[in-house]
Motif scaffolding. Structure first.
Motif, PDB file in Angstrom:
ATOM      1  N   LEU A 258    -102.845  51.368-103.967  1.00  0.00           N
ATOM      2  CA  LEU A 258    -103.082  50.471-103.105  1.00  0.00           C
ATOM      3  C   LEU A 258    -104.688  49.944-103.908  1.00  0.00           C
ATOM      4  N   LEU A 259    -105.059  51.111-104.434  1.00  0.00           N
ATOM      5  CA  LEU A 259    -107.126  51.150-104.810  1.00  0.00           C
ATOM      6  C   LEU A 259    -106.718  49.830-105.979  1.00  0.00           C
ATOM      7  N   ALA A 260    -105.704  50.071-106.803  1.00  0.00           N
ATOM      8  CA  ALA A 260    -105.335  48.689-107.719  1.00  0.00           C
ATOM      9  C   ALA A 260    -105.299  47.405-107.041  1.00  0.00           C
ATOM     10  N   LEU A 261    -104.390  47.490-105.536  1.00  0.00           N
ATOM     11  CA  LEU A 261    -104.056  46.528-105.609  1.00  0.00           C
ATOM     12  C   LEU A 261    -104.868  45.439-104.917  1.00  0.00           C
ATOM     13  N   GLU A 262    -106.207  46.641-103.885  1.00  0.00           N
ATOM     14  CA  GLU A 262    -107.295  46.126-103.160  1.00  0.00           C
ATOM     15  C   GLU A 262    -108.558  45.665-104.625  1.00  0.00           C
ATOM     16  N   ALA A 263    -108.552  46.510-105.159  1.00  0.00           N
ATOM     17  CA  ALA A 263    -109.581  45.346-106.650  1.00  0.00           C
ATOM     18  C   ALA A 263    -109.257  44.121-107.197  1.00  0.00           C
ATOM     19  N   ILE A 264    -107.689  44.310-107.440  1.00  0.00           N
ATOM     20  CA  ILE A 264    -107.029  42.306-107.270  1.00  0.00           C
ATOM     21  C   ILE A 264    -107.596  41.695-106.667  1.00  0.00           C
ATOM     22  N   LEU A 265    -106.928  41.602-105.324  1.00  0.00           N
ATOM     23  CA  LEU A 265    -107.445  40.960-104.754  1.00  0.00           C
ATOM     24  C   LEU A 265    -108.509  40.693-103.207  1.00  0.00           C
ATOM     25  N   SER A 266    -109.794  41.338-103.601  1.00  0.00           N
ATOM     26  CA  SER A 266    -110.730  41.489-103.273  1.00  0.00           C
ATOM     27  C   SER A 266    -111.083  40.082-103.299  1.00  0.00           C
TER      28      SER A 266
END
Length: 226
Positions: free
Chosen positions: A17-25
């Motif tokens: 989830l943290l990785a997805l947030e970093a990508i989509l931020s």
């Protein structure tokens, strides 16, 4: 101030989830976390989402079962779902994802730029659809309250032209995407994404055309936001 779209991220692993947030931020939208299928379904009861990123492998209710529940609900059945999976069991496994209602099926590790680009297309479509619904509602009020010295008619004509221009911009983006898919000999996942966009844009254009004078536009129904 333009309201941000909500993107639902569903994965049982916090690091994912943290990785997805970093990508989509970089998209500057509202990212909502869900650590299970049950939690995702609860979030969908109260909020509207532009797109759902759904992990396939989760304990309890897996991604396929979660997607099935989403597609059975009238409120959520049209929300685009992108499956994310760390396993690859071949064409049969991919087909199961599409059968569950996914518009795309991406294997991990994935290219962050590609994922962000795919999500941004659905966010843009969602935002344009919201704008169309809001302005179509305003146009209906103007049409129903017409006859005041011709002012309402002129305002309606101008607003209708603006709506058409906004939708044309999205249609142009979708056309460019389709051409890119043809050039790249894209796989079934990308083709499914383009087909989904085409269906939704066709519905929006029909709704807008129905608002033209002489078509009974004051009673037209605008499609859902996704």
């Amino acid at each position: 101030m333009v309201q941000k779209a909500k993107i639902l991220l569903v994965d049982d692993r916090p690091e994912n989830l943290l990785a997805l947030e970093a990508i989509l931020s970089a998209l500057d939208q509202t990212l909502v976390r869900a650590s299970s299928g049950e939690e995702a379904l609860k979030a969908l009861l109260t909020d509207d989402f532009a797109v759902i990123l759904l992990d396939v492998q989760m304990p309890g209710m897996d991604g396929f079962e979660t997607a099935a529940h989403i597609k059975r609900r009238e409120r959520t059945r049209d929300i685009p779902i992108i499956f994310l999976t760390a396993i690859n069991h071949g064409p049969h496994h991919t087909f199961r994802g599409y059968a569950a209602g996914a518009v795309d099926y991406i294997s991990k590790p994935f290219d962050p730029w590609v994922l962000r680009a795919k999500v941004s297309v659905f966010v843009e479509l969602y935002m344009k659809n919201c704008q169309l619904r809001e302005q179509a509602a305003l146009l209906r009020l103007q049409l129903e309250g017409g006859g005041k010295g011709g002012v309402a008619g002129k305002e309606s004509a101008g607003l209708l032209a603006e709506l058409s221009a906004r939708l044309a911009a999205v249609e142009e983006q979708a056309e460019a995407l389709s051409k890119q898919l043809d050039d790249d000999s894209a796989d079934a996942a990308a083709v499914a994404t383009a087909a989904h966009l085409e269906r939704k844009l066709t519905g929006l254009r029909r709704a807008l055309d129905a608002l033209e004078p002489g078509t009974g536009g004051s009673g037209v129904s605008v499609p859902s936001q996704n």
